[in-house]
Write an enzyme that holds these catalytic residues in place. Structure first.
Site, PDB file in Angstrom:
ATOM      1  N   ASP A 161       0.818  -1.223   0.000  1.00  0.00           N
ATOM      2  CA  ASP A 161       0.000   0.000   0.000  1.00  0.00           C
ATOM      3  C   ASP A 161       0.851   1.273   0.000  1.00  0.00           C
ATOM      4  O   ASP A 161       0.544   2.239   0.716  1.00  0.00           O
ATOM      5  CB  ASP A 161      -0.962   0.010   1.195  1.00  0.00           C
ATOM      6  CG  ASP A 161      -2.070  -1.010   1.055  1.00  0.00           C
ATOM      7  OD1 ASP A 161      -2.063  -1.771   0.074  1.00  0.00           O
ATOM      8  OD2 ASP A 161      -2.948  -1.058   1.940  1.00  0.00           O
ATOM      9  N   ASP A 184      -0.607  -4.451  -3.829  1.00  0.00           N
ATOM     10  CA  ASP A 184      -1.578  -3.356  -4.002  1.00  0.00           C
ATOM     11  C   ASP A 184      -0.922  -1.995  -3.755  1.00  0.00           C
ATOM     12  O   ASP A 184      -1.501  -1.117  -3.107  1.00  0.00           O
ATOM     13  CB  ASP A 184      -2.761  -3.526  -3.043  1.00  0.00           C
ATOM     14  CG  ASP A 184      -3.474  -4.854  -3.214  1.00  0.00           C
ATOM     15  OD1 ASP A 184      -3.407  -5.424  -4.311  1.00  0.00           O
ATOM     16  OD2 ASP A 184      -4.092  -5.323  -2.231  1.00  0.00           O
TER      17      ASP A 184
END
Length: 329
Positions: A161, A184
């Site tokens: 992230d 991600d």
């Protein structure tokens, strides 16, 4: 008489000095850890910047700034410029689950940031923004939550992230940036263009996790980017949908051999079991060993020449003439 003259000089000098400082804060502020600038920390400079009459540039001299920064919504049109992106480093190490010393709860993903941009019309150039936490869990480096955000010639470093492109449908533009992470590491609901960027995967996982709102025609658009990976990384997806209507498109980019043949992952879960039916994932004229399309998932798209024509800055950033701002800057 002499005392009166001295007193008058001191008052006048202090008044002039104060005016010069105010004038400086209206236009340009210098940050230097050695004390040669206006402030020693970046946050002090942000807090002092007076943007009510127009943009203010904060020039950050080389150094490692261990800070957790916030550009609040009251500081629009702020410009942060580093002396050298490899030597002007803003770093922190908060992560999801870490105890927050300023509250009774732990940090979550969104507030684990090193730099949070809440203000509109912010521009950042020539810096490294880093979240150095890589042991486990989410650790955001940059959380961009303002409209019409521009960042150029910057390193955005982290693991899971790394980059949160926040704000539903907010316009964001990334140019000549190096962005790295594990899982991600580019995620969120903004409309974001990445142009001439290097995207580095540090482990076998997923690059993007868009959460594009349903009513938007664009989500993430990567143009002329280069996708690379650390040694030993061989199984990476271009993306998976964080929310059902995620949109991500790669155009004329170089995809390394670490990109899996299927390209995309549906990220099915109980709440959204059919995201492969609603997400829009597409490619156009990419190259490299990871760009072969014959084994891509059936629900992804290969754009035609006519379809690809709509992916211009003017079309993607149609509101507020933001595309003109990008070109002019």
């Amino acid at each position: 008489m002499k005392y009166i003259l001295v007193l008058f000089f001191c008052v006048f000098a202090n008044s002039s000095f104060g005016n010069s400082i105010k004038l400086n804060l209206d236009k340009k502020i210098t940050v230097a850890q050695d004390g040669s600038g206006d402030f020693k920390t970046v946050q002090e400079a942000i807090d002092a910047a007076e943007t009510d009459k127009g943009s203010v540039e904060i020039y950050i001299k080389n150094g490692i700034y261990k800070e957790k920064l916030v550009i609040p919504s009251s500081k629009p049109q702020l410009i942060l410029v580093g002396e050298d992106k490899e030597k002007t480093i803003i770093t922190n190490d908060d992560y999801s689950g870490k105890p927050n010393p300023n509250s009774k709860r732990n940090f979550g993903t969104s507030d684990s940031y090193t730099l949070l941009v809440r203000a509109n019309d912010v521009t950042i150039e020539n810096v490294t923004i880093e979240n150095s936490w890589c042991d486990k869990g989410q650790a955001v480096s940059l959380c961009a939550k303002g409209e019409r955000f521009i960042i150029r010639n910057a390193n955005i470093l982290g693991c899971q992230d790394t980059l949160l492109t926040d704000g539903d449908g907010y316009y964001q533009y990334y140019e000549n940036c190096y962005i790295e992470g594990t899982t991600d590491f580019i995620f969120g609901p903004a409309v974001a263009v990445f142009e001439n960027c290097v995207i580095n995967s540090k482990k076998d996982s997923y690059i993007t996790a868009a959460s594009t709102p349903e009513n938007l025609g664009f989500g993430y658009v990567f143009i002329n980017c280069k996708l690379i990976a650390d040694a030993g990384v061989t199984k990476v997806f271009l993306g998976r949908p964080w929310r059902p209507y995620a949109k991500t498109v790669f155009i004329k980019s170089k995809l390394g051999d670490h990109i899996l043949p299927e390209g995309w992952n549906p990220w099915k879960d109980e709440r959204y079991p059919d995201k492969d039916k609603t997400a829009f994932y597409a490619e156009y004229k990419n190259k490299g060993k990871g760009a072969k399309t014959n084994k891509r998932v059936s629900w992804s798209h290969q754009l035609s020449k006519e379809e690809a024509k709509k992916y211009t800055l003017k079309n993607i950033f149609s509101k507020d003439d933001f595309w003109k701002v990008i070109i002019e800057k």
